[in-house]
Design an enzyme around this catalytic site. Structure first.
Site, short mmCIF file in Angstrom:
data_model
loop_
_atom_site.label_atom_id
_atom_site.label_comp_id
_atom_site.label_asym_id
_atom_site.label_seq_id
_atom_site.Cartn_x
_atom_site.Cartn_y
_atom_site.Cartn_z
N ASN A 60 76.29 183.23 -69.84
CA ASN A 60 76.51 182.09 -68.97
C ASN A 60 77.35 181.07 -69.73
OD1 ASN A 60 75.86 179.24 -67.94
ND2 ASN A 60 75.01 180.51 -66.32
N SER A 104 76.87 183.12 -63.33
CA SER A 104 77.12 181.73 -62.93
C SER A 104 75.93 181.21 -62.17
CB SER A 104 78.37 181.66 -62.06
OG SER A 104 78.61 180.34 -61.65
N GLU A 105 75.51 179.97 -62.48
CA GLU A 105 74.28 179.45 -61.90
C GLU A 105 74.34 179.21 -60.40
OE1 GLU A 105 75.80 175.92 -64.54
OE2 GLU A 105 75.86 178.10 -64.62
N ASN A 106 75.55 179.24 -59.80
CA ASN A 106 75.64 179.11 -58.36
C ASN A 106 75.51 180.44 -57.63
OD1 ASN A 106 78.28 179.52 -59.55
ND2 ASN A 106 79.17 179.22 -57.54
#
Length: 509
Positions: free
Chosen positions: A313, A336-338
């Site tokens: 990440n 990706s955190e989304n």
């Protein structure tokens, strides 16, 4: 698009049959139809002074038609809005700030929205800054009927200790501070108790929906939309396209009709916040600085942290550029955190997609073997240590691995996902890339951080333009590499924290 809208018009206005095949010969039921002709009609029964969840990440997956309809209802105000950020001035939720319809934001990030920042600092708006993963889990837990949960994110920070201003007075003094959060230890590790969110309304954006309220997302459009859509008492859905019942395969329904109250067809064009295209090697060099600049030196060295098969990440800034400098044959999976596992590089012109952005809100592509999900799932992976490496920028790093990277004195940009990303350093290696000193020449590697912490004892390696340090959370710093032409004495002069020098000190390549 015209054909799609014509089909939607038929769905909206052709009279539904008065009955269907009965559950028994004596009982019939009316056709379920949650489709609403317009956003203004969908919000007609809304009440102010309530809690509203609004999906979206950057400009991706934002229910703009519903937001615009609420903007036009000046009688509806005093909302507590839960959203990752608040759009931009004149765009998305930024409009509701300007019309003073929001009295409190629960958000993880202010970003470049100067109106948001000013309203908070001048006391016009209350703000409950919340780690991004915690906010996603607050929505997901509330959706599941769970009133509270424990998370490792934010332990030992001002989020946990209750030292974040929620509201300022007009003169800049603090009117209301956040409350300290309960902590508890499990298996020798400290955790923070967070209360779940239970909302009145949710505005969510989906790709397709049917008249029964069944919905599916497209690419990275999910982000917060799924968890929020399942949470609220009343969920209003804005769809790119409305389809016939049965047209969305059951296994592809991400937001089930049981959670949805009304569906409208989106009337707003999708926007891209940061249109970014793929660069060739020369353009990349220009982007990071010509030749062997300090920035390029950091990025090239940081790329050596990746090993084959890693799940990685990357934070905003220099970390996002590092994959372009990977050695041939090294394959890593970018998370990706989304809601992306298997994020690709930047697109070529014509390949850009508003539903595909990275944590920096830049347009990206998808790699072979990718998978897509909601932000709550993404942060679950992160907190559970399924990500091998996270690479972040920093304002300061302490000698035992404390990290400060979200707040400067007098400036508020927000927490984002960083507190979650560094919450499990036992399983996820945390690497910091940063300039060795700030713009005034002050050291950024300190005995103790003076800025608010993002995480305690979490950093395991620091990479600057001068040197590379390993960090032991009990013993402190060890200098393991120096850049070409840089001496140990120069590193000592620009580093406040004491450090050991490795016996096999290497050149930074």
């Amino acid at each position: 698009m015209m054909a799609s809208k014509m089909r939607t018009a038929r769905l909206l206005f052709v009279a539904a049959p008065s009955s269907r095949r009965a559950f028994s010969q004596s009982t019939a039921r009316r056709a379920i139809n949650k489709i609403c002709p317009s956003a203004s009609e969908a919000i007609a029964d809304m009440k102010g002074s309530t809690t509203l969840l609004v999906g979206g990440f950057g400009f991706s997956g934002v229910p703009n038609s519903l937001i615009n309809a609420l903007r036009d209802r000046s009688d509806l105000k005093d909302f507590t809005v839960v959203s990752n950020n608040a759009g931009m001035p004149g765009v998305g939720l930024g409009q509701l700030l300007e019309t003073k319809q929001i009295s409190k934001m629960i958000a993880s990030f202010i970003g470049e929205n100067k109106v948001f920042e000013k309203m908070y600092i001048t006391g016009e708006l209350a703000l409950e800054l919340t780690p991004q993963g915690t906010m996603a889990e607050k929505c997901a837990a509330g959706a599941a009927g769970v009133p509270a949960f424990y998370t490792p994110a934010a332990y030992g920070t001002i989020v946990q200790t209750g030292e974040l201003p929620v509201r300022f007075n007009l003169d800049g003094t603090v009117a209301l501070m956040s409350k300290p959060k309960e902590t508890r230890e499990f298996n020798g590790k400290p955790y923070v108790m967070e209360e779940s969110i239970f909302a009145d309304y949710a505005f969510v954006k989906v790709h397709k929906a049917d008249r029964m309220g069944n919905c599916t997302f497209r690419k990275a459009q999910n982000n917060f939309n799924e968890a929020m859509g399942k949470n609220a008492k009343i969920t209003l859905v804005e769809a790119d396209e409305i389809v016939e019942v049965g047209e969305i395969p059951g296994e592809n329904i991400h937001l089930q009709g049981v959670y949805v109250n009304k569906v409208i067809l989106s009337t707003e064009e999708k926007k891209i916040e940061k249109l970014t295209f793929r660069k060739n090697k020369e353009e990349l060099k220009s982007a990071v600085g010509a030749g062997e600049s300090s920035r390029e030196r950091i990025i090239r060295r940081a790329a050596k942290e990746f090993t084959d098969g890693m799940v990685v990440n990357l934070g905003i800034g220099m970390p996002l550029i590092t994959p372009a400098f990977l050695k041939p044959g090294i394959e890593v999976v970018l998370q990706s955190e989304n809601g992306i596992l298997g994020m690709g590089g930047y697109p070529v012109p014509g390949e850009e997609d508003p539903d595909l952005i990275n944590p920096g809100k830049e347009t990206v592509t998808l790699a072979l073997g990718h998978s897509l999900f909601g932000s709550h799932e993404s942060f679950g992976m992160i907190r559970a240590g399924r990500v091998d490496l996270t690479m972040l920028g920093a304002l300061q790093v302490g000698m035992f691995g404390d990290l400060a990277n979200f707040m400067l004195p007098g400036k508020v940009k927000g927490i984002g996902g960083a507190m979650d990303l560094v919450a499990n350093p036992e399983k996820t290696k945390v690497v910091v890339t940063m300039d060795h000193t700030d713009k005034k020449g002050n050291p950024k590697i300190l005995k103790q951080c003076t800025f608010p912490l993002t995480g305690q004892k979490c950093v395991s390696r620091i990479i600057t333009e001068l040197a590379v340090f390993d960090v032991d959370h009990l013993e402190g710093l060890t200098l393991i590499e120096v850049a070409d032409g840089v001496t140990v004495e120069e590193v000592k002069a620009k580093t406040e924290a004491p450090f050991k020098v490795a016996a096999d000190l290497k050149k930074m390549l």
